[in-house]
Enzyme design. Structure first.
Site, short mmCIF file in Angstrom:
data_model
loop_
_atom_site.label_atom_id
_atom_site.label_comp_id
_atom_site.label_asym_id
_atom_site.label_seq_id
_atom_site.Cartn_x
_atom_site.Cartn_y
_atom_site.Cartn_z
N HIS B 196 39.88 45.49 44.33
CA HIS B 196 41.02 45.56 43.41
C HIS B 196 40.19 46.12 42.10
O HIS B 196 39.20 45.40 41.66
CB HIS B 196 41.44 44.44 43.06
CG HIS B 196 42.87 44.55 42.50
ND1 HIS B 196 43.08 44.69 40.99
CD2 HIS B 196 44.30 44.37 42.76
CE1 HIS B 196 44.33 44.94 40.73
NE2 HIS B 196 45.04 44.71 41.87
N PRO B 197 40.56 47.12 41.51
CA PRO B 197 39.97 47.68 40.35
C PRO B 197 40.36 47.10 38.98
O PRO B 197 39.70 47.45 37.96
CB PRO B 197 40.48 49.27 40.14
CG PRO B 197 42.12 48.90 40.69
CD PRO B 197 42.14 47.90 41.51
N CYS B 198 41.17 46.04 38.89
CA CYS B 198 41.15 45.39 37.52
C CYS B 198 40.26 44.84 36.68
O CYS B 198 40.15 44.81 35.54
CB CYS B 198 42.53 44.86 37.35
SG CYS B 198 42.26 43.09 38.23
N ARG B 199 39.15 44.36 37.40
CA ARG B 199 38.09 43.88 36.77
C ARG B 199 36.75 44.67 36.41
O ARG B 199 35.89 44.37 35.82
CB ARG B 199 37.55 42.75 37.52
CG ARG B 199 38.42 41.59 37.41
CD ARG B 199 38.32 40.71 36.35
NE ARG B 199 39.51 39.98 36.08
CZ ARG B 199 39.69 38.65 36.73
NH1 ARG B 199 38.75 38.27 37.37
NH2 ARG B 199 41.13 37.97 36.42
#
Lengths: 283, 256
Positions: B196-199
């Site tokens: 997941h890229p959100c961080r």
């Protein structure tokens, strides 16, 4: 004149009358009756089809049961797409009720080629649906507000969004969701509009790019402007017959509709505007 | 100040990475999508791993198998200690382990890697396929991957967790949005695992800031890959850094 808030309710409470029939090749102990259900457009199949599963499991032997998956006219239905999107994309303009076939065996000659997608056809638990739903909401807010609104919310607010969807509670959901629909008055709209354009004419599942609701010169962008930029083939050429329909929640909004308004009123609970481009029926 | 990548800079970083990959024979290619300018970086790797696909429980002992994220694959041995059964990840090319001693034993291309010695359980050869796409929502690259056996069977999420180094597994599982999930590939429509890229912006910010402070060139995609790749068994040879410096290859770093 309809209040804008009525639109929110109409979207939330949209239903699709559906008839579930067991695939003929399934091994059953006795004949299975079809099962009828009104499906919420804004929800997800695994969240609302427990009763369907229970109904058909009654006629099956335990050893013949793998995961339940659903198919419409040879097209397996992906669980993570909102129900309304699946219907608009695959069964618009057909006679109701929507006829869905239920499978319990993974192998099925009719859809063998598509079974490479089997991992997208069933999900193991509600927490997986919740994670997917919340992930969409967060992504939408990254586009609208650089994630500031969603990150400022408490965990219980996030939970309330999910519970509102799961339990079909419009007021509970919108008590929190309204904050995701706000924007600074001086801006004229969100930073970018969360949208996805679906079509079945190619393998690419959807088009999603950055697009502002207002141009740098201050012009309000419309649905037509979005399509011109992202999917010009969907628009009719001058004087030509319309080859495609642009469908959101089962209707064709006027191309002149401001995109910001569509985003605030016709988004799904996941805060995305899901737009289906389908061939115009020829009869 | 934010360090988001835009699509053009992403493509530029990818093209540079591609050139260096060709020099290092690291196996990356650019795949375009028909009818559009979109595309992604792609690499396949053959690897021998021990796959543990039997039912497992997590280290905390909560025992739930129907969790959103799958549990660790540790099994108590006879003494009741937990032994690592699953990890066996061979480096992709000798360079990342041996340093830059020998360049000329890269006669084969990327598909023959070292076979590791396995202490217990049976090893299988798997083909891992990695894709680097651009997320316009987060302004970052995103890593998608899948693994198939040589017979063409795709690995389940449980099995894929086996190939994530134990040091990373717990950390990944603790934060649901920073973990590996099964997703629909945005360009191909097929099921792929995704990190997941959100961080991403969080961990890239200090890297980019430091590079800016020290007036060093940086390739966003390369730096990002060197962080996330190893989490899922994808090695990034150190030699890339020696190729980075001669060229004035500034990545995207546009403070917003």
């Amino acid at each position: 004149m309809a209040d804008d808030k009525d639109v929110l309710r109409d979207v939330w409470f949209g239903r699709i009358p559906t008839c579930f029939t067991l695939n003929q090749d399934e091994v059953t102990e006795r004949e299975a009756e079809p099962y009828y259900l009104l499906l919420p457009r804004v929800s997800y199949l695994p969240l609302v089809t427990d009763k369907v599963k229970k109904h058909f499991l009654k006629v099956m032997k335990a050893e013949d049961v793998e995961e339940m998956w659903l198919e419409y006219e040879g097209t397996p239905l992906k669980w993570h797409y909102p129900i309304g999107v699946l219907f608009d994309l695959h069964a618009s303009n057909t006679v109701l009720p929507w006829s869905i076939t239920v499978h319990f065996k993974f192998f099925c000659p009719l859809v063998a080629k598509k079974l490479q997608y089997r991992d997208l056809l069933h999900c193991t638990s509600n927490s997986v649906i919740e994670a997917h739903f919340m992930s969409s909401i967060k992504e939408a807010d990254a586009l609208k507000h650089k994630s500031q609104v969603v990150n400022d919310m408490q965990k219980k607010d996030h939970k309330q969004l999910w519970m509102g969807l799961q339990n079909d509670k419009f007021d509970q959901f919108w008590a929190i969701n309204r904050k995701l629909m706000e924007y600074p008055t001086e801006e004229g709209g969100f930073r970018y509009i969360p949208f996805r354009i679906y079509q079945t004419m190619s393998d690419r599942p959807f088009i999603q790019k950055l697009f502002r609701p207002v141009s740098p010169e201050g012009n309000v962008h419309t649905l037509g402007d979005l399509l011109k930029e992202m999917y010009p083939a969907a628009l009719p050429n001058d004087g030509e017959q319309k080859r495609y329909q642009v469908v959101i929640h089962g209707i064709e909004p006027l191309l002149e509709t401001p995109l910001q308004w569509l985003s605030e009123h016709l988004s799904h609970p996941d805060n995305f505007l899901h737009i289906c481009v389908i061939p115009t029926p020829t009869d | 100040m934010s360090w988001m990548l835009d699509e053009q800079s992403f493509c530029h970083c990818c093209q540079l990475l591609l050139q260096w990959s060709q020099q290092l024979k690291d196996g990356w290619s650019w795949e375009g999508v028909q009818g559009s300018e979109d595309g992604y970086l792609r690499k396949t790797v053959l690897r021998s791993v021990v796959i543990d696909s039997s039912p497992v429980w997590d280290l905390e002992g909560s025992g739930s198998q129907s969790d959103t994220h799958t549990s660790c694959h540790s099994r108590p041995d006879q003494q009741g200690q937990e032994t690592e059964q699953a990890l066996c990840v061979a480096p992709e090319d000798g360079d990342s382990v041996r340093g830059d001693i020998d360049d000329d034993d890269d006669d084969d291309d990327d598909d023959d890697d070292g076979v590791c010695t396995v202490s217990g359980g049976s090893g299988q050869v798997l083909q891992y396929e990695y894709h680097i796409l651009f997320s316009c929502s987060y302004g970052t690259p995103v890593l998608y991957f899948r693994a198939v056996t040589l017979e063409g069977r795709s690995l389940s999420l449980e099995e894929v967790w086996s190939s994530v180094h134990q040091n990373f597994r717990l950390r990944l599982q603790q934060s649901p949005l920073n973990t590996i999930t099964l997703q629909e590939h945005p360009l191909l429509g097929q099921p792929f695992f995704m990190l997941h890229p959100c961080r991403t912006e969080e961990f890239m910010r200090p890297v980019l800031q430091a590079a800016q402070n020290q007036h060093r060139p940086v390739n966003y995609v390369l730096s990002w890959l060197s962080v996330v790749g190893p989490l899922v068994g994808l090695e990034v040879p150190l030699k890339y850094s020696t190729l980075l410096h001669p060229a004035a290859s500034l990545g995207s770093t546009e403070p917003d």
